[in-house]
Enzyme design. Structure first.
Site, PDB file in Angstrom:
ATOM      1  N   GLU A 162       0.814  -1.233   0.000  1.00 20.89           N
ATOM      2  CA  GLU A 162       0.000   0.000   0.000  1.00 20.89           C
ATOM      3  C   GLU A 162       0.841   1.274   0.000  1.00 20.89           C
ATOM      4  OE1 GLU A 162      -2.783  -0.590   3.224  1.00 20.89           O
ATOM      5  OE2 GLU A 162      -3.514  -2.467   2.379  1.00 20.89           O
ATOM      6  N   ASN A 204       2.350  -4.949  -3.331  1.00 23.33           N
ATOM      7  CA  ASN A 204       0.962  -5.337  -3.059  1.00 23.33           C
ATOM      8  C   ASN A 204       0.132  -4.087  -2.770  1.00 23.33           C
ATOM      9  OD1 ASN A 204      -0.882  -7.596  -2.494  1.00 23.33           O
ATOM     10  ND2 ASN A 204      -0.844  -6.916  -0.351  1.00 23.33           N
ATOM     11  N   HIS A 239     -10.083  -6.252  -2.479  1.00 31.57           N
ATOM     12  CA  HIS A 239     -11.168  -6.081  -1.493  1.00 31.57           C
ATOM     13  C   HIS A 239     -12.304  -5.410  -2.247  1.00 31.57           C
ATOM     14  CE1 HIS A 239      -8.698  -7.411   1.798  1.00 31.57           C
ATOM     15  NE2 HIS A 239      -7.749  -6.560   1.454  1.00 31.57           N
ATOM     16  N   GLU A 267      -5.766 -10.816  -1.605  1.00 24.97           N
ATOM     17  CA  GLU A 267      -6.599 -10.629  -0.397  1.00 24.97           C
ATOM     18  C   GLU A 267      -8.082 -10.581  -0.753  1.00 24.97           C
ATOM     19  OE1 GLU A 267      -5.269  -7.283   1.960  1.00 24.97           O
ATOM     20  OE2 GLU A 267      -3.148  -7.742   1.630  1.00 24.97           O
ATOM     21  N   ASP A 269     -11.860 -10.512  -1.097  1.00 24.58           N
ATOM     22  CA  ASP A 269     -13.160 -10.620  -0.425  1.00 24.58           C
ATOM     23  C   ASP A 269     -14.130  -9.714  -1.167  1.00 24.58           C
ATOM     24  OD1 ASP A 269     -12.434  -8.039   0.686  1.00 24.58           O
ATOM     25  OD2 ASP A 269     -11.707  -9.010   2.505  1.00 24.58           O
TER      26      ASP A 269
HETATM   27  O1  G2I Z   1      -7.483  -4.115   6.191  1.00 24.38           O
HETATM   28  C1  G2I Z   1      -7.624  -5.262   5.419  1.00 24.38           C
HETATM   29  C2  G2I Z   1      -6.303  -5.682   4.798  1.00 24.38           C
HETATM   30  C3  G2I Z   1      -5.836  -4.643   3.789  1.00 24.38           C
HETATM   31  N1  G2I Z   1      -4.586  -5.021   3.172  1.00 24.38           N
HETATM   32  C4  G2I Z   1      -3.509  -5.353   4.074  1.00 24.38           C
HETATM   33  C5  G2I Z   1      -3.950  -6.365   5.116  1.00 24.38           C
HETATM   34  O2  G2I Z   1      -2.921  -6.617   6.036  1.00 24.38           O
HETATM   35  C6  G2I Z   1      -5.206  -5.894   5.837  1.00 24.38           C
HETATM   36  O3  G2I Z   1      -5.534  -6.921   6.789  1.00 24.38           O
HETATM   37  C7  G2I Z   1      -6.111  -6.487   7.963  1.00 24.38           C
HETATM   38  C8  G2I Z   1      -6.445  -7.702   8.826  1.00 24.38           C
HETATM   39  O4  G2I Z   1      -7.370  -8.490   8.147  1.00 24.38           O
HETATM   40  C9  G2I Z   1      -7.020  -7.257  10.163  1.00 24.38           C
HETATM   41  O5  G2I Z   1      -7.148  -8.383  11.036  1.00 24.38           O
HETATM   42  O6  G2I Z   1      -5.245  -5.630   8.648  1.00 24.38           O
HETATM   43  C10 G2I Z   1      -5.849  -5.099   9.814  1.00 24.38           C
HETATM   44  C11 G2I Z   1      -4.931  -4.055  10.438  1.00 24.38           C
HETATM   45  O7  G2I Z   1      -4.858  -2.941   9.645  1.00 24.38           O
HETATM   46  C12 G2I Z   1      -6.127  -6.209  10.819  1.00 24.38           C
HETATM   47  O8  G2I Z   1      -6.819  -5.697  11.917  1.00 24.38           O
HETATM   48  C13 G2I Z   1      -6.157  -5.701  13.147  1.00 24.38           C
HETATM   49  C14 G2I Z   1      -6.980  -4.890  14.105  1.00 24.38           C
HETATM   50  O9  G2I Z   1      -7.096  -3.580  13.606  1.00 24.38           O
HETATM   51  C15 G2I Z   1      -6.289  -4.870  15.418  1.00 24.38           C
HETATM   52  O10 G2I Z   1      -7.089  -4.190  16.347  1.00 24.38           O
HETATM   53  C16 G2I Z   1      -6.001  -6.278  15.895  1.00 24.38           C
HETATM   54  O11 G2I Z   1      -5.226  -6.259  17.071  1.00 24.38           O
HETATM   55  O12 G2I Z   1      -5.963  -7.022  13.632  1.00 24.38           O
HETATM   56  C17 G2I Z   1      -5.214  -7.032  14.809  1.00 24.38           C
HETATM   57  C18 G2I Z   1      -4.885  -8.464  15.190  1.00 24.38           C
HETATM   58  O13 G2I Z   1      -6.068  -9.202  15.379  1.00 24.38           O
END
Ligand code: G2I
Length: 468
Positions: A162, A204, A239, A267, A269
């Site tokens: 990003e 990515n 996404h 990724e 969805d």
């Molecule tokens: O935002 C969706 C994806 C966009 N592209 C990059 C990916 O890395 C991103 O993945 C998401 C995860 O699916 C989430 O699970 O990235 C988020 C963070 O920006 C992840 O969320 C975080 C929560 O914000 C936190 O509060 C939590 O502690 O997940 C953490 C671990 O569970």
């Protein structure tokens, strides 16, 4: 592309102690299964079908593990390989979660797409506060440490994530850019290339599926990296919103392939305004089918990773209130319509016509108190077949071993959720870490592909199952 990597589908060879026949051996029942899996279909066409996994679910939920192992041939850590998880404070590396995911993938013959070294989110404050010189040193140390640890075990990396903003394709105004200038991207790729020369290196991003200002900027960055031999692929996060698969997606991916790059849906969805009704779920299935078909039909598209297993696992509702249901499985692990359309897009495991109907033979259930193993041919093709196998415990078990002998030239080429001496005429395999402990009456699964003589019938040999 300077570096090519063989897809890794490693059999774990090991010494297995086979208990004698006196110890509660069960003869197998054998039957033909009509079902196939996403994994079986993807293997057959040489693509990755991946899933982003949560460490907590993988550790604590047996059904989650089972579906991740049987339906997918590639894993990405949803969070466990990010900077805040791997180096929360300067020089203090924590790999418990990432190791567990890579171990799981290895046990199950799955590739790993690593995510991610350099991102403006989930990077600890201590990094964000550094000066340019110190930030560069921290980045180099971080990439070296993580890439070296997983060298040979992680097949590809999202090196930067990003880096382009959402307005007019400008560079993202991140702490990386402010401290280090645009050169931070090259530094990251140079470091990753030197640390693991065999891993495929990806850039990515999201909202680059269409031909637009943002993907144009990624294209320019990619050209620069390609000219230095530093880039192998582009990850299109995808996404997406229901009904909005971009019409230019296929052509847009193709222009990156034309640069000599691999492309990957990293990724995927597809979110729906909640509650999702049946016509929306049907539309979602169509959208999934289109995206996966684009990749299936593009030789240099390495695969598709869905960003989570069940709808309830998804990040979407937390970030887009009122939207959700973006994945392939319901929360009770049942398959959504989109599952079937993805299977379809992957060729349904029937890209080559079956040479014969799978054979069905059934032997009587065993009298003993051990275990029984069931093999079924899922999808035969001319020179191979995918099998699914079930091991059922007649009493509580802490492990199991199965053995059988192929009647002809059939040999296992790759297997998942089983380990042992698997590649010879006589196969002897045992449970892997997660599927050995079974309660009385409980079942678990493993699977494998074979090679066989062109046109021959995929046989279903008698399997002996022995408790550990
Ligand atoms: O935002 C969706 C994806 C966009 N592209 C990059 C990916 O890395 C991103 O993945 C998401 C995860 O699916 C989430 O699970 O990235 C988020 C963070 O920006 C992840 O969320 C975080 C929560 O914000 C936190 O509060 C939590 O502690 O997940 C953490 C671990 O569970």
């Amino acid at each position: 592309m300077l570096f090519h990597r063989q897809r890794r589908r490693v059999l774990i060879a090991g010494v297995v102690t086979v208990a004698t026949a006196a110890l509660g051996i069960g003869l197998s029942t054998q039957f033909a299964g009509a079902q196939t899996t996403l994994r079986g279909a993807a293997d057959e066409i040489g693509k990755d079908i991946g899933v982003a996994v949560s460490y907590d679910q993988l550790m604590n939920n047996a059904q989650y593990r089972n579906i991740v192992a049987t339906e997918f041939n590639s894993l990405t850590a949803e969070n466990a390989m990010k900077w805040d998880a791997t180096e929360p404070s300067d020089g203090n590396y924590t790999f418990t979660q990432a190791d567990a995911i890579v171990d799981f993938a290895e046990d199950n013959g799955q590739t790993v797409h690593g995510h991610t070294f350099v991102w403006h989110q989930q990077t600890p404050q201590w990094v964000q506060n550094l000066s340019g010189t110190a930030m560069r040193a921290a980045m180099v140390d971080h990439i070296n440490t993580v890439a070296n640890r997983y060298e040979g075990r992680v097949d590809s990396w999202d090196v930067v994530n990003e880096v382009v903003s959402d307005s007019n394709g400008a560079m993202r105004d991140s702490f990386w850019l402010r401290a280090m200038g645009e050169g931070y991207i090259t530094t990251a790729f140079q470091t990753a290339r030197a640390a693991d020369p065999n891993a495929d290196l990806y850039i990515n991003d999201y909202s680059i599926e269409a031909d637009n200002a943002k993907s144009d900027r990624i294209y320019t960055i990619a050209q620069g990296l390609v000219s230095q031999g530093l880039l192998d692929g582009v990850g299109f996060q995808s996404h997406l919103i229901l009904g909005q698969v971009p019409s230019t997606m296929e052509a847009n991916l193709q222009r990156f392939v034309d640069l000599g790059l691999k492309v990957r849906i990293t990724e995927l969805d597809i979110r729906i305004g909640m509650p999702a009704d049946s016509s929306e779920l049907a539309r979602q299935a169509q959208d999934y089918e289109r995206v996966v078909s684009i990749c299936a039909e593009l030789a240099d598209c390495t695969g598709v990773t869905v960003w989570g297993l069940r709808d309830g696992d998804s990040w979407v509702p937390g970030v887009f209130p009122g939207e959700g249901a973006p994945l392939l499985f319901n929360d009770d692990f049942s398959k959504k319509p989109a599952y079937n359309s993805v299977l379809n897009a992957l060729g349904d495991g029937t890209t080559e016509p079956p040479t014969s109907d799978p054979v069905t033979t059934t032997s009587p259930p065993p009298p003993g108190d051990g275990c029984t193993a069931t093999l079924s041919v899922q999808s035969p093709w001319n020179t191979g077949a995918t099998y699914a196998a079930t091991v059922k415990a007649d009493r509580a078990l802490t492990g199991w071993t199965v053995t059988w002998t192929w009647p002809g030239s059939e040999r296992i080429s790759n297997a998942w959720s089983i380990q042992g001496n698997l590649t010879g005429a006589t196969v002897t395999g045992s449970n892997v870490g997660y599927n050995g402990t079974l309660a009385a009456g409980q079942s678990t699964t493993f699977g494998f592909n074979i090679t066989k003589a062109n046109g021959s019938t995929a046989s279903v040999p008698t399997v002996t199952c022995t408790p550990a």
